[in-house]
Every structure is written in C-alpha cells, then in structure tokens.
Design an enzyme around this catalytic site. Structure first.
Site, PDB file in Angstrom:
ATOM      1  N   SER A 144       0.833  -1.198   0.000  1.00  0.00           N
ATOM      2  CA  SER A 144       0.000   0.000   0.000  1.00  0.00           C
ATOM      3  C   SER A 144       0.866   1.245   0.000  1.00  0.00           C
ATOM      4  O   SER A 144       2.002   1.245   0.482  1.00  0.00           O
ATOM      5  CB  SER A 144      -0.891   0.014   1.244  1.00  0.00           C
ATOM      6  N   ASP A 145       0.295   2.337  -0.541  1.00  0.00           N
ATOM      7  CA  ASP A 145       0.882   3.630  -0.230  1.00  0.00           C
ATOM      8  C   ASP A 145       0.672   3.872   1.257  1.00  0.00           C
ATOM      9  O   ASP A 145      -0.224   3.302   1.891  1.00  0.00           O
ATOM     10  CB  ASP A 145       0.248   4.733  -1.070  1.00  0.00           C
ATOM     11  N   PHE A 146       1.502   4.728   1.825  1.00  0.00           N
ATOM     12  CA  PHE A 146       1.664   4.746   3.272  1.00  0.00           C
ATOM     13  C   PHE A 146       0.488   5.378   4.017  1.00  0.00           C
ATOM     14  O   PHE A 146      -0.055   6.397   3.604  1.00  0.00           O
ATOM     15  CB  PHE A 146       2.964   5.459   3.627  1.00  0.00           C
TER      16      PHE A 146
END
Length: 692
Positions: free
Chosen positions: A252-254
């Site tokens: 995932s993006d953070f």
C-alpha cells in the site's frame, strides 16, 4: 556483484537446489516448504510494516518482519525517486522529470543501479521507486517525480530504472494506477473508460512487470472506477496478478492506502504499520477470510526474498554512498536531461575567453534547489549551486557579479548593464509544488511568480544578452518574457551536481541534448481541465501532446523538443518490411549526420498515426526513439524496432487487444511537431493479440 539468481539459498530448513531440476520449480518448492512451516500469526505479521513514520519521509529504513526462526529476512525499505531518502549523505540525483528529459534509458539504468547499491550498502532491500504515473496535467504537484506525459517514454525509462535497481534491491514501481492529483489524492475517484485505462494509464506498469521483472508494485491512494486502488479487485487481482501474471507483491501507499477489503482483493502488504490488517488472523479464524488469501500474499514476498537472495550479506559497503562514480552519474544525468529551449544569435555557449565580466542574478543562483521536501526528499552532504558551478568553471578568468535577489535596484541594474553576459537563475521551488499534505501540493498557476517574471524582464531590459536558467519540476508558462531573452535552458531540479552540469552547458564543456518529456503550453487554456477540489473526476483518452494535436493548438514548446549547439540532418528512412502481421517486429532505420562544428547528441523519434481507424486514436503517438552521439561531421545509421503488436488497440467489446487492417503512417523526426520523414506500414487485422 550481480544478483542473478540461483535460488540455492541457505534459508533454514530448505534444502539446496537441485542441479538437474528447473530453476522455477526449485524456487516454488522452496517457497511452499517455507510457508507451510509458518504459523498463522507469523504469516499475518509479514503482511504489515512495523516502523512508525517520523518526519515527512522517515529517518530509518521502514521494516517488515520476516520469520527469524526459519531464516526468512525482513524487508527494509526507503523512498527513492531521486535518492535514498532515509540516508544522510546519499547521492541526490536529478528528479525523474529531468531524467525523462534525457531520453537515455542507459543513463537511467545506471541511476537505478546506483540507488540500489546505496540502499543495499545500508542494509535496505526495497527501493520505493520509480514513479511511473502518467503526467496528465502539469499542475500535478508531484510532476517532478515522474518521467513525463507519454506512456512509451514512461515505459522505457521505468523499465531501465527497475532493471538497474534490481541488480541490488527490489524495485517498487508506483503508484498503481491513474494517480496524478495531490490535494484530493486520498479520496478522489477517477472514472476512466476501459480503453483509456488500458492504453494510456497502465502500459508502463505492464512494461515494468513484464520487461523489468519488477519484484513489487505500490498501489495508489485514489479510487479508480469506484474502488480505492489499495482494494481494487479489477486492478490488483484482475489485471496485475491475473492477466499480467505478476508473481511479486503489492504494498500500500503509506498510512491511508489500505482499506477493509484490501487483503481479499489483492493487496499483500500494509505500510508502514499494521492498522487495517490487525484483524486478519481473527478473520481467518472466524472463517470470514480464507487462509489461502494470507498464504498467497506471504508466498509472493517469500518468493522475491529467495529469488533476489535478500538474506545474503550486502555485496557492497558504505564506500559506495555518494562515491565519485555515483556523483559522476548524477552529473551526467543532469547534463543529458537539461533542455535548451531557445538560443537566439548563438548566445550559448559562452566563450569565457571573450568575456571580461558576467552577472549571475537571482535568489536561486546560489540556493540548493533540488526538489520537493516530501517523501521524495534526499539529504545529500552537499549541493553544487549554479553559482558555485560557474565560479569553479571560470576560476579567475573573468569577473562575476553575483546579485542574490529577485527584486533589483538601480545599482543591480547598473551592474547588469555593464556585464558582457547575464545569467538569470530562476524558476520554482518546493514552496511552489510538491507532495500533498506534507508539501506544497498542486500548482494551479503555471506561470512564474510575478516577482520572478519581473526579474527576467528587468535583467533583459538592462542587457540584451540575458540567458535564463530555469529550474522546476514541470511545464512553466512564459507569457511575453520569452521573447525578451536570448537563451533559455531548462534544467529542472538538477540534483546535487546540478551546478557543475549548468556550468558545463553554459560554457560549452557539454552540449545540450535533452528533449522535453512533456508539452510546454502557452497557457492553461491549451490543456484539459485540472480539478483538485471535487472528489469525482474523469480521465479521458487525450492529454499532453495528444490533446493539443487533437485540438489543433500550437504549444510554446512541443513534446520531444530540444536544441543543440550543433545541427543534425536525418535522412533515408528505410523499413525492414512494408507489410506486417501480428508478432512481427519491423525495423526502421535512418541516417543521422552531425552537420555542425561541435560534437553532440540527437534523439531520433518515431511516431505512428492510424488513418481510417474504427476507433478514435491520437493524431500521432510516440512508439520508439534512439539517442545517438556524433562528432562534428560524423554520420551513423540508427535503427528503431517497432513490435507490430504494439499498434493494437483495446477492443472493449471483446475485452482483448486487436490489430486493425490499416495502412499505418510512420513519421520520424526530432519532436512531435518536427517529423520530416514518413513512410507507411500495412498491417493485417488480427484479434486477439498479446502485448507481452
């Protein structure tokens, strides 16, 4: 040390690989044996990071647990679009937009390899790069992080970076998919039709996976067609892992990139810490989530750990960090990515021997201006500014008046008037554009600030030999100040060695060879709408040069444009065949001659048009390019290979790629608007065809 690849690794309880078996089956056997020995808790623990972000980009490697008792190593990550973000003293390369402007995939491969070496030297093994999102509009705050507006250029540069980086670490192309707005990136839904998605927004990811063999992919924050990318079943399981048969893992993006259905729908790793995934073990135990979902995610990560030997000691030590070799690559990338946009009356290169005094003007002349301060930020030990580079290049051979401000007074104008040449260094900074939430966000006005425009005009009015060095991450509109200056050199955010590159280019030690990877419009009215306020946007087929071509608009500077200190001729377009079928690779050649008096490089570009197509297509689209360096008077025949299947369109009715029976027009030249050579290629209809 190159890490390809025996799969014979000393993980605990895994036998050595057979000398007679197939490599692929040996790898999969080892993966299965390891995963079978893990408890549910051990598997779930590997699906989330365990490092809390501190600061905008962190100050330590982000960690994902392994399984120590089985010898399975952790993942250790750092951002890296232009250098290793968590490492003080890392090499700061030019931003990706500058590297895209080089049109030199080999230099980009070297950049990726250098970043991979530096990350591996400090114990890291996953590089969160490259950014390969298509720049739909230059207002996007992170335009500097990607390679440009064209899907073919993005693909070539992205593949090169991935292949270079993965000599040492795992690469992580991002942000999948259709991510190109900052201010609403966490919530916006992008509606995009199937053809546009397949032909414009996904091919560079497909290339990174298939050609680059990318080990991992990062999902985007935004939603596509009603489902967030981090749980988008169509993107993750349907296309990436299904159609493309991607065997790596998706992270995932953070912080905000994981959603309730992420694991079920194909997200393998939540970063940077466990939040949504904290209930996965309970879901499995209660029967609401099949354990096979967990096994598949863990299997993907273990597979890449084995394949790339992440448990092995680093083959490099910290002496590679900001080494002379890496700094040389950074400087070469800055040189090759700088684009000469104007050079009236041969204003450049400057001949130091014929000058007595120059003025170097502007607050940015002696400012370390290397890009955004968000997640792509780098912490180099030093930055060579344009002024420092110029001072070192000319030494005591001439006088330099440094005017370190943007608002000029009478004394400043007098010094400028007295100079033999004036170099104005100006442009954008991290205060003007950058990552949303932790940076400046999107840039709605493409002009320079009124103060900086006035700086250029005032300097040019005082001295007709005014040269502008322009910094920034994307297109800048110029109004009427462009006509008032003699020369314009676009250097983007050129990295820590940028000052040396600028000096080399200004004084002729290097010859500009960059080409624009984006269109520079005359104004916002030439571009599609940019909406970073509402939470529902539509991406259609046309943007960048395709949009301007469709609308008959003339840009300030077209896609692919860039001048040189020498001249070139391109002649004698030949094709290996005039008719083709699916699966063929047609080779086009031209003779390139340096007709000037200085060595230089030219980028030969090949575009295709589709007369009579049954579907709406671009008036022309880039399908190949090659950069060739020639001495004065030297000639060389260069070749561009065109796989015929790349001419297919996505047929929505059949959900497959199809070739049309068309007499395709092939155009070759030096920009999207300078294509003097043409021929035709007859292609037979066939459907479906495979692009990979």
């Amino acid at each position: 040390m190159k890490l390809r690849r025996l799969y014979c690794v000393p993980f605990a309880l895994v036998l050595g690989c057979s000398s007679s078996g197939t490599v692929g089956s040996d790898l999969e056997r080892q993966v299965e044996e390891l995963v079978a020995q893990m408890t549910l808790d051990e598997k779930v623990a590997q699906m989330s990071g365990d490092t809390v972000i501190s600061g905008p980009y962190g100050d330590e490697l982000w960690s994902v647990p392994g399984v120590e008792r089985l010898g399975v190593p952790p993942l250790k990550m750092s951002d890296g679009p232009r250098g290793i973000g968590v490492l003080e003293g890392a090499t700061a390369f030019p931003v990706a937009m500058a590297r895209g402007a080089s049109w030199n995939a080999e230099v980009e491969r070297q950049v990726g390899e250098a970043m991979g070496r530096e990350l591996r030297a400090i114990g890291g093994n996953v590089l969160l790069a490259p950014t390969i999102n298509n720049l739909r509009h230059p207002s996007w705050g992170r335009s500097q992080e990607t390679y440009g507006e064209d899907v073919h250029l993005l693909s070539r540069m992205g593949v090169a970076f991935v292949q270079g980086a993965q000599q040492y670490v795992l690469a992580n192309p991002k942000h999948y998919a259709a991510n190109s707005i900052e201010d609403t990136r966490f919530n916006v839904n992008v509606t995009v039709d199937p053809r546009t998605l397949r032909e414009i927004y996904l091919p560079q990811f497909r290339a990174a996976v298939h050609e680059g063999r990318a080990a991992s992919v990062m999902s985007a924050y935004n939603s596509v067609n009603g489902q967030f990318c981090g749980e988008n079943e169509a993107l993750l399981r349907g296309i990436l892992k299904g159609e493309w048969q991607f065997d790596g893992f998706v992270l995932s993006d953070f912080t905000f990139g994981t959603k309730p259905d992420s694991a079920r729908n194909g997200l393998d790793l939540e970063m940077p810490v466990e939040f949504v995934f904290r209930d996965l073990a309970e879901q499995v135990s209660s029967g609401t989530l099949p354990e096979a979902v967990i096994d598949d995610a863990v299997r993907r990560m273990v597979r890449k750990k084995l394949e790339y030997e992440l448990e092995a000691p680093s083959p490099v030590d910290e002496s590679v960090i900001a080494s002379a070799a890496h700094l040389e690559i950074a400087q070469q990338a800055a040189i090759e990515g700088s684009v000469l946009l104007k050079n009236a009356s041969g204003a450049l290169p400057l001949d130091a021997a014929s000058l007595v005094r120059i003025a170097v003007v502007g607050s940015l002349a002696d400012t370390a201006n290397i890009g955004d301060t968000g997640s792509s930020s780098v912490q180099p030990a030093f930055v060579v500014t344009p002024l420092q580079g110029i001072e070192e290049a000319v030494g005591d051979s001439l006088l330099i008046d440094h005017i370190a401000k943007d608002v000029l007074d009478g004394d400043d104008l007098a010094a400028i008037e007295a100079a033999d040449a004036v170099i104005v260094v100006t442009g954008l900074t991290a205060e003007d554009e950058g990552e949303g939430l932790i940076g400046a966000g999107d840039r709605l006005d493409l002009d320079l600030s009124p103060e900086r425009e006035s700086l250029i005009r005032d300097a040019a009015a005082a001295n007709p030999r005014t040269i502008v060095v322009l910094e920034g991450g994307g297109a800048i509109t110029m109004g009427d100040w462009l006509s008032e200056v003699e020369a314009l050199l676009m250097v983007w955010y050129p990295g820590q060695m940028g000052g040396h590159a600028v000096a080399d280019l200004l004084f002729g030690a290097a010859n500009p060879s960059g080409k624009l990877p984006i269109t520079f419009p005359t104004g916002l009215d030439q571009l599609p709408p940019f909406d970073n306020v509402t939470l529902e946007v539509v991406y259609d087929y046309f943007h960048g040069y395709r949009y301007l071509d469709r609308n008959g608009a003339t840009p300030e500077f077209p896609f692919g444009f860039g001048l040189s200190y020498t001249t070139f001729s391109i002649e004698n377009l030949q094709a290996s065949q005039t008719a083709a079928v699916a699966g063929d690779v047609v080779r086009f050649s031209v003779d390139v001659t340096n007709t000037g008096s200085a060595a230089g490089a030219q980028v030969v570009q090949l575009y295709v048009t589709y007369p009579g197509s049954a579907v709406e297509r671009s008036e022309r689209e880039l399908k190949g390019f090659v950069k060739v360096t020639l001495g004065a008077g030297e000639s060389q025949t260069v070749e561009i290979a065109l796989p015929v299947n790349q001419l297919a369109y996505y047929d929505v009715a059949s959900s497959a790629w199809a070739l049309e029976a068309l007499e395709h027009a092939i155009h070759v030249g030096t920009s999207s608007r300078d294509l003097p050579l043409s021929t035709s290629l007859a292609v037979a209809a066939q459907a479906p065809v495979s692009l990979y």
